[in-house]
Each structure stands twice: as C-alpha cells, then as structure tokens.
Design a protein around this motif. Sequence first.
Motif, PDB file in Angstrom:
ATOM      1  N   THR A   1      28.399  28.912  41.937  1.00  0.00           N
ATOM      2  CA  THR A   1      29.919  28.532  42.112  1.00  0.00           C
ATOM      3  C   THR A   1      30.800  29.780  41.512  1.00  0.00           C
ATOM      4  O   THR A   1      31.731  30.381  41.898  1.00  0.00           O
ATOM      5  N   GLN A   2      30.520  30.161  40.350  1.00  0.00           N
ATOM      6  CA  GLN A   2      31.014  31.500  39.776  1.00  0.00           C
ATOM      7  C   GLN A   2      30.813  32.656  40.810  1.00  0.00           C
ATOM      8  O   GLN A   2      31.902  33.475  41.089  1.00  0.00           O
ATOM      9  N   ARG A   3      29.754  32.962  41.417  1.00  0.00           N
ATOM     10  CA  ARG A   3      29.529  34.050  42.279  1.00  0.00           C
ATOM     11  C   ARG A   3      30.394  33.830  43.441  1.00  0.00           C
ATOM     12  O   ARG A   3      30.966  35.075  43.944  1.00  0.00           O
ATOM     13  N   GLU A   4      30.518  32.749  43.883  1.00  0.00           N
ATOM     14  CA  GLU A   4      31.489  32.629  45.073  1.00  0.00           C
ATOM     15  C   GLU A   4      32.907  32.742  44.615  1.00  0.00           C
ATOM     16  O   GLU A   4      33.853  33.458  45.428  1.00  0.00           O
TER      17      GLU A   4
ATOM     18  N   ASP B   1      51.312  53.148  49.016  1.00  0.00           N
ATOM     19  CA  ASP B   1      51.617  54.039  48.118  1.00  0.00           C
ATOM     20  C   ASP B   1      52.308  53.188  46.792  1.00  0.00           C
ATOM     21  O   ASP B   1      51.878  54.011  45.630  1.00  0.00           O
ATOM     22  N   PRO B   2      52.942  52.261  46.700  1.00  0.00           N
ATOM     23  CA  PRO B   2      53.463  51.642  45.523  1.00  0.00           C
ATOM     24  C   PRO B   2      52.473  51.087  44.461  1.00  0.00           C
ATOM     25  O   PRO B   2      52.795  51.007  43.251  1.00  0.00           O
ATOM     26  N   ILE B   3      51.208  51.072  44.649  1.00  0.00           N
ATOM     27  CA  ILE B   3      50.118  50.625  43.976  1.00  0.00           C
ATOM     28  C   ILE B   3      50.144  51.611  42.680  1.00  0.00           C
ATOM     29  O   ILE B   3      50.146  52.765  42.626  1.00  0.00           O
ATOM     30  N   THR B   4      49.736  51.052  41.846  1.00  0.00           N
ATOM     31  CA  THR B   4      50.128  51.470  40.167  1.00  0.00           C
ATOM     32  C   THR B   4      48.792  51.064  39.602  1.00  0.00           C
ATOM     33  O   THR B   4      48.055  50.136  39.984  1.00  0.00           O
ATOM     34  N   VAL B   5      48.577  51.875  38.392  1.00  0.00           N
ATOM     35  CA  VAL B   5      47.186  51.520  37.507  1.00  0.00           C
ATOM     36  C   VAL B   5      47.463  49.965  37.157  1.00  0.00           C
ATOM     37  O   VAL B   5      46.247  49.379  36.896  1.00  0.00           O
ATOM     38  N   HIS B   6      48.694  49.430  36.694  1.00  0.00           N
ATOM     39  CA  HIS B   6      48.903  48.109  36.427  1.00  0.00           C
ATOM     40  C   HIS B   6      48.324  47.121  37.384  1.00  0.00           C
ATOM     41  O   HIS B   6      47.833  46.202  37.130  1.00  0.00           O
ATOM     42  N   HIS B   7      48.554  47.292  38.620  1.00  0.00           N
ATOM     43  CA  HIS B   7      47.859  46.366  39.742  1.00  0.00           C
ATOM     44  C   HIS B   7      46.273  46.525  39.510  1.00  0.00           C
ATOM     45  O   HIS B   7      45.891  45.338  39.931  1.00  0.00           O
ATOM     46  N   ILE B   8      45.858  47.603  39.421  1.00  0.00           N
ATOM     47  CA  ILE B   8      44.325  47.663  39.321  1.00  0.00           C
ATOM     48  C   ILE B   8      43.803  46.948  38.161  1.00  0.00           C
ATOM     49  O   ILE B   8      42.776  46.026  38.027  1.00  0.00           O
ATOM     50  N   LEU B   9      44.417  47.393  37.046  1.00  0.00           N
ATOM     51  CA  LEU B   9      43.983  46.559  35.692  1.00  0.00           C
ATOM     52  C   LEU B   9      44.177  44.827  35.813  1.00  0.00           C
ATOM     53  O   LEU B   9      43.339  44.342  35.273  1.00  0.00           O
ATOM     54  N   ALA B  10      45.193  44.532  36.551  1.00  0.00           N
ATOM     55  CA  ALA B  10      45.412  43.159  36.687  1.00  0.00           C
ATOM     56  C   ALA B  10      44.231  42.569  37.478  1.00  0.00           C
ATOM     57  O   ALA B  10      43.724  41.476  37.126  1.00  0.00           O
ATOM     58  N   LEU B  11      43.710  43.160  38.442  1.00  0.00           N
ATOM     59  CA  LEU B  11      42.589  42.580  39.420  1.00  0.00           C
ATOM     60  C   LEU B  11      41.259  42.581  38.376  1.00  0.00           C
ATOM     61  O   LEU B  11      40.640  41.768  38.305  1.00  0.00           O
ATOM     62  N   ILE B  12      41.175  43.741  37.691  1.00  0.00           N
ATOM     63  CA  ILE B  12      40.136  43.860  36.889  1.00  0.00           C
ATOM     64  C   ILE B  12      39.991  42.887  35.853  1.00  0.00           C
ATOM     65  O   ILE B  12      38.860  42.241  35.411  1.00  0.00           O
ATOM     66  N   THR B  13      40.979  42.559  35.269  1.00  0.00           N
ATOM     67  CA  THR B  13      40.928  41.519  34.146  1.00  0.00           C
ATOM     68  C   THR B  13      40.866  40.084  34.676  1.00  0.00           C
ATOM     69  O   THR B  13      40.109  39.319  34.165  1.00  0.00           O
ATOM     70  N   LYS B  14      41.232  39.780  35.831  1.00  0.00           N
ATOM     71  CA  LYS B  14      41.111  38.590  36.581  1.00  0.00           C
ATOM     72  C   LYS B  14      39.487  38.437  37.071  1.00  0.00           C
ATOM     73  O   LYS B  14      38.883  37.473  36.952  1.00  0.00           O
ATOM     74  N   LEU B  15      39.003  39.391  37.285  1.00  0.00           N
ATOM     75  CA  LEU B  15      37.513  39.559  37.440  1.00  0.00           C
ATOM     76  C   LEU B  15      36.513  39.363  36.412  1.00  0.00           C
ATOM     77  O   LEU B  15      35.548  38.588  36.463  1.00  0.00           O
ATOM     78  N   LYS B  16      37.012  39.651  35.340  1.00  0.00           N
ATOM     79  CA  LYS B  16      36.170  39.837  34.116  1.00  0.00           C
ATOM     80  C   LYS B  16      36.543  38.221  33.543  1.00  0.00           C
ATOM     81  O   LYS B  16      35.374  37.775  33.035  1.00  0.00           O
ATOM     82  N   GLN B  17      37.482  37.549  33.646  1.00  0.00           N
ATOM     83  CA  GLN B  17      37.772  36.214  33.299  1.00  0.00           C
ATOM     84  C   GLN B  17      36.827  35.477  34.082  1.00  0.00           C
ATOM     85  O   GLN B  17      36.182  34.479  33.514  1.00  0.00           O
ATOM     86  N   ILE B  18      36.660  35.716  35.324  1.00  0.00           N
ATOM     87  CA  ILE B  18      35.631  34.845  36.141  1.00  0.00           C
ATOM     88  C   ILE B  18      34.120  35.057  35.827  1.00  0.00           C
ATOM     89  O   ILE B  18      33.511  33.897  35.753  1.00  0.00           O
TER      90      ILE B  18
ATOM     91  N   ALA C   1      38.079  27.260  38.129  1.00  0.00           N
ATOM     92  CA  ALA C   1      38.145  26.006  39.294  1.00  0.00           C
ATOM     93  C   ALA C   1      37.056  24.852  38.543  1.00  0.00           C
ATOM     94  O   ALA C   1      37.370  23.631  38.224  1.00  0.00           O
ATOM     95  N   SER C   2      35.853  25.361  38.454  1.00  0.00           N
ATOM     96  CA  SER C   2      34.946  24.566  38.247  1.00  0.00           C
ATOM     97  C   SER C   2      34.299  24.405  36.783  1.00  0.00           C
ATOM     98  O   SER C   2      33.610  23.502  36.196  1.00  0.00           O
ATOM     99  N   LYS C   3      35.012  25.520  36.167  1.00  0.00           N
ATOM    100  CA  LYS C   3      34.705  25.685  34.504  1.00  0.00           C
ATOM    101  C   LYS C   3      33.001  25.960  34.170  1.00  0.00           C
ATOM    102  O   LYS C   3      32.482  25.709  33.170  1.00  0.00           O
ATOM    103  N   GLU C   4      32.395  26.182  35.215  1.00  0.00           N
ATOM    104  CA  GLU C   4      31.107  26.788  35.374  1.00  0.00           C
ATOM    105  C   GLU C   4      30.961  28.123  34.474  1.00  0.00           C
ATOM    106  O   GLU C   4      31.736  29.029  34.790  1.00  0.00           O
ATOM    107  N   SER C   5      29.851  28.361  33.579  1.00  0.00           N
ATOM    108  CA  SER C   5      29.942  29.534  32.914  1.00  0.00           C
ATOM    109  C   SER C   5      28.226  29.810  32.437  1.00  0.00           C
ATOM    110  O   SER C   5      27.649  29.070  31.647  1.00  0.00           O
TER     111      SER C   5
END
Length: 659
Positions: A463-466, A484-501, A507-511
């Motif tokens: 479930t986590q992998r999915e 072009d408007p993409i910034t470092v903050h946009h990239i860091l936000a995505l990385i943070t979201k992936l690290k939290q998953i 959703a499933s609370k699996e870890s």
Amino acid sequence: MGNIILLTDLKFLERAKLKLVSKVFPVKRTEILLFDKLEIALKGTKISQISIPSISLPQITSDFCPGKPEIIALKTLLEDREVEDLTLWLSERLLYPEVESFSVLLDTPRKAGKSYQQTKAEDKQATLFEDDKDCIHGLKKSWCSICIQKERQDRERTTSRVDPFDLIFPILQPPLGENFDSPIAFQPGMELYPFQRTGVKFLADHERALLGDEMGLGKSIQAIVAIRFLLRMGKITKGLILCPKSVLTDWERKLWEWAPELRVVKVRGPKEQRQIWWNSPAHLYLTTYETLRQDLSSSLEASNSVIIESDGTRIIPCPNEGCSQRLRMDKEIFGIQVQWPTCHHIFSYTPVEDIAKKQFDFIVLDEIQKIKNPGADITKATRQIDAPIRWGLSGTPLENRLEELISIFSYLKPGLLHNGDAVSPRKVKETIKPYFLRRRKTDALPELPQKACEEAWLELSPTQREAYDRAEQEGVVALNKQGDPITVHHILALITKLKQICNIDPASKESCKLEYLSEKLEEISEQDDKALVFSQYPDKTLKFLEPELKQFNTLTYHGSLPDSQRDEIVKRFQEEEDRKVLLMSVKAGGLGLTLTRANFVFHFDLWWNPSVAAQAEDRAHRIGQKKTVFVTSLFTVDTIEYRTFLKENGSFSTRLSMI
C-alpha cells in the motif's frame, strides 16, 4: 511575651508556662547559641501579677549545655508579706529542662551572610494590589492593564536590586589553580577532565577562539570555567552568553553548578520584563539568539533600509511594494494613520526601540553555526554586540558550505577570512588553525563506550509503494506543467511529501518503519534499556507514533513545548524507569541536551544534513554514558531516501575533512 502577664486562674499558677524562644541555631561558628522553647514552671507561689522587664540569654557551657538562667529583677504582689527578696525566691522555684541532644551546624558557610542553597518557593496566592480601589483611569486597579503593567515593572525593579558585594565577590576569590583543579574552587565530583583543562587554557589565552570539540565533550563547561578564571584575574566583569532556546535551561543549571558565585540574569519573558533584566547588574546575561534579535529590533530596522536621523525621525520606504519612493516620518506622527503622498497608500508607522545592551567584556556563542547566514536577522543582531573577547562553541561549525565558516569568523575575527577564500579549503584550514581547537571523543575520552552506527534498509508495504509511486508521478507531471516558473521550493515540497510517505502512508496508516521499530523496542524494553526516536516531522510522524508506541510509556519532545515542560520531559525520561522511549524532533532535541539514560537511537527519517543527525544521536553518546550506544538509521529502498543518502554521505565526508 509581653512585659505584663495577668494570671487570674489560681489553678493555673501551679503550671504557668513562659515560652521564651522557638529554635536552636548557630551564631559565629556555634560559640553562642540561642534557645527557643524553654519551658519554665513556677512552684509553690500565689502570684496575682508579675512583671519581668528583661531576661538575659542562657549562658552556654563548654559542652554546649545551657546554664541556670539569671533573673535580673522581679516585681510582684504576694500574699506572703514576709518575702522581701523576690529575685532569690523566684530563682529557687524556676525549673528548666535538661538538654539531652541537639543538632549543630559546624560547617562554615562558603560566603558569610549568603546562602548558596536553592530553596523551593512556597506556593502562595500572589496579588498585585492589596487594596483594589479605583485607579486614575476610572477602573479597578486589578482590571486596568496600564496599572497592572506599571505595578509589575515597579516590583521587578525592586526585586532586581543587587548587593554590590555580590558583583565584586568573584574577584575576591582565590585562583582556580595552575591546572584548574583547586579543591577550594571546585566542589567534590566537579573535577575537569585533562582534555577539558586544555580547552579552558585555550579559551583563556585567546580573545578570539572557536572551540569545535565533538558533541558530548563538555564545551559549555570549559567556557564557564574559562569565564571564572578571567573574572578572578580581573580581566572581565560582565558578558553575554547566546544559545539556542532548547539549551537555555541547561546553561542555567551548569552555571549554577560550576560557577555559583556568579550573578546570572536569564533574559526571557515579555518585552517589559526583558527590559528590566537587561538593565539589571550582573556578571552574565544569558539569552537566546531569537530574543537578542527581538531586543535589537531598532538596529535591525536601520540595517534593513530604514534611515534613523539624529533627531529621531525615520526615512522609510513605502509599505506598498509597487511604490519605490521614500518618506520622512517625524516623531509626532509615529503610530498615526497617514497617506503616502505619491501612491496614496494608507498606513501607520511605529518604530521599535532597542532594549538589549550592546557593550560587553566578552561574548560566548553556543552553537555558533546559528550565525552562518550573513543575511539573516539573527546574524545581523549578533554582529551588533561589541565585545573584545569572542568565543564560539560548536560541534559542527561547518554544516554545508565553506562560506558558512567564513561568515562565523567574520564576527569572531573580522578580516581573518574573505569570501574569495572559499575556493581554497586548504588555505582556510591553515588560516583558522591558531584560533580553532577540536578534539574527537575517541581521542579525548578513550574510556567512553563506543558508538555503533548502522543502516536498516526496508521495503515499503504494497500500500505504501502504491501511494509513493502515485505521488511521485503526479508530482513530476505537476512540475512539468508549471514550466519556467518552477522553483526550488516546488521541488522541495514534492521531496518532503515523498519522504513523509516513506514514513507512513497517510491514507492507510501503514508503515514498514513502524513495524521494524516496534519489534526492536520490544527487545530494548525487555533488557531494561531506553531509546530515542528522532524525526524531522513532529506534526506528521511523531504525532502518529506516540499512540502507536504507548505501551512503552512514550514521552514526546518538540519545539512547540514551553521551556518548563521541556525540562520536565527530560527529567522524567532520565529518572523514571518505566519511560522507555522518547520521541524527539531532530531540530528541537538535537542540541545541548544530555540523555545518557538511553543507549539506543533510531533515526525514523534523516534531516538533509547528516551533521544534524550526528548532533542528535550524541545526546546519548556523551560524558556520563556507561553503555555502548547503538544508532540505527531507517531507509526505504528504491525511494527518494536512497538517492538522498548517496548524495549527502559524499558531501558529509568532504566537510569532515575540513574540520
């Protein structure tokens, strides 16, 4: 007891009690004793009235036993008119108790007339106003905020008065000894390690210095002893100590233990109270970097494009971002709404005033990497402090880039390094060598138990992998759409979201990390050990882990807790045996704390910089640790954590070679 005692009950005459004093205490090294509860009975008399103008103190014999009291004079009316000399008659009828034993304090106080013992304040209901009458503002005094603030300031000024003798007392003390080991200056059990004596001498011999010992070697203690040394030599009289908020109480405790004769003022609380503390006489002012920034707001405002004229007027830029004009603001219109003449923007301007002192004999900057960014307000505020002696303390003076070390030395030793030197690490290393001292734990404390580090690589649950793959794909698509408007903050936000998953699937609370951690903590708890669990996400990860690990009587330490609650959590974890796990925010709990009761450390996730993780795990691996410390970092395969791990480990090795 009053001079006149009326005795009307005849039955009471047989056992009239005269209570003279209430307790025994030593005066002048117990050569004179005052006694309190001395029971005296009157026998065989019929007295209607007695007047005793004065009674002399009991005489003390060589074995500390009271002699027979002397009666100076007696006036009374008796039925027996034949008795003329009442003094002799009463002395034959006074009975006094035999003293079998009593405790006597024979130790000489360390300072005559002063107490060094910390006493617990009594819990009493405090009231600001004894009479709650109407004030000049037409309100009850207890309801008027103006009167309440004024009364509190008046009381603070009264309580902050200092005996001048307290300020000169440290200078009058005997020296600390050639090797800083005088038994008079240091209490039993407070001896310095040999490497710490070297550190004290290094600081005392250098007006500008950076002590970069590894975490856990007692840098703050070395600085405190060096301060005591210079104070006793008369070279300094007052100074400032800056530190992160998380270690403010720890500094206060160490100053009390290692330099109890110094008057220390901790600058905290509301602005009005801080202003009083800054103006109170002291040897040391102890505060945080953030508090100093607030209390030098006027100077920071001047450095941020506001011009302060000699008459107090300000030349300020327009608050409207679309306007580039500047306007002179006279003192008469401070705090009043005005309209900008060109863009017609309506605003009010109220300047802030500096309340912190700027002139000191010395300054100590704990975790000096806090001023690594030259453009930050904390750095600008710190550079406002003028002190001939400047010491920095840090186990990780170089966290990311060489420019950070240059920024640190631009305050410690202005002109020593320049921005262009960042291209030559070897030159920087040689230039700072006379002002930099660093020892590693393996060299300074060979007897300290080892620290064993390992990585645990885990597979995400299905479930986590999915969830991870879906978030990664959607995030990349969203970034591509932005163009072009993409910034470092946009990239860091995505990385943070992936690290939290990688930690927990929201959703499933699996870890997969929680499953691994729970199994390890079961073993640790059974063998009567304790563990620290670090994460950079207190609101997401720690909040999730706390109920999941409640069987271990888990405590949680994070940055939003007040100082008193932080101290209580550390104390409970160190002292209460049933508290097996302490969850900690890596930023709030990664500096200065001593948590030697734990000998297992888990990094549930890692900060961007590995040196921050090293600081956190050394809360357990430091002086006082008796067991081997086992550090485990949790990673998930085929994720952003793996790519970050490879990148950061390479750059971390380069930074270590510099220091």
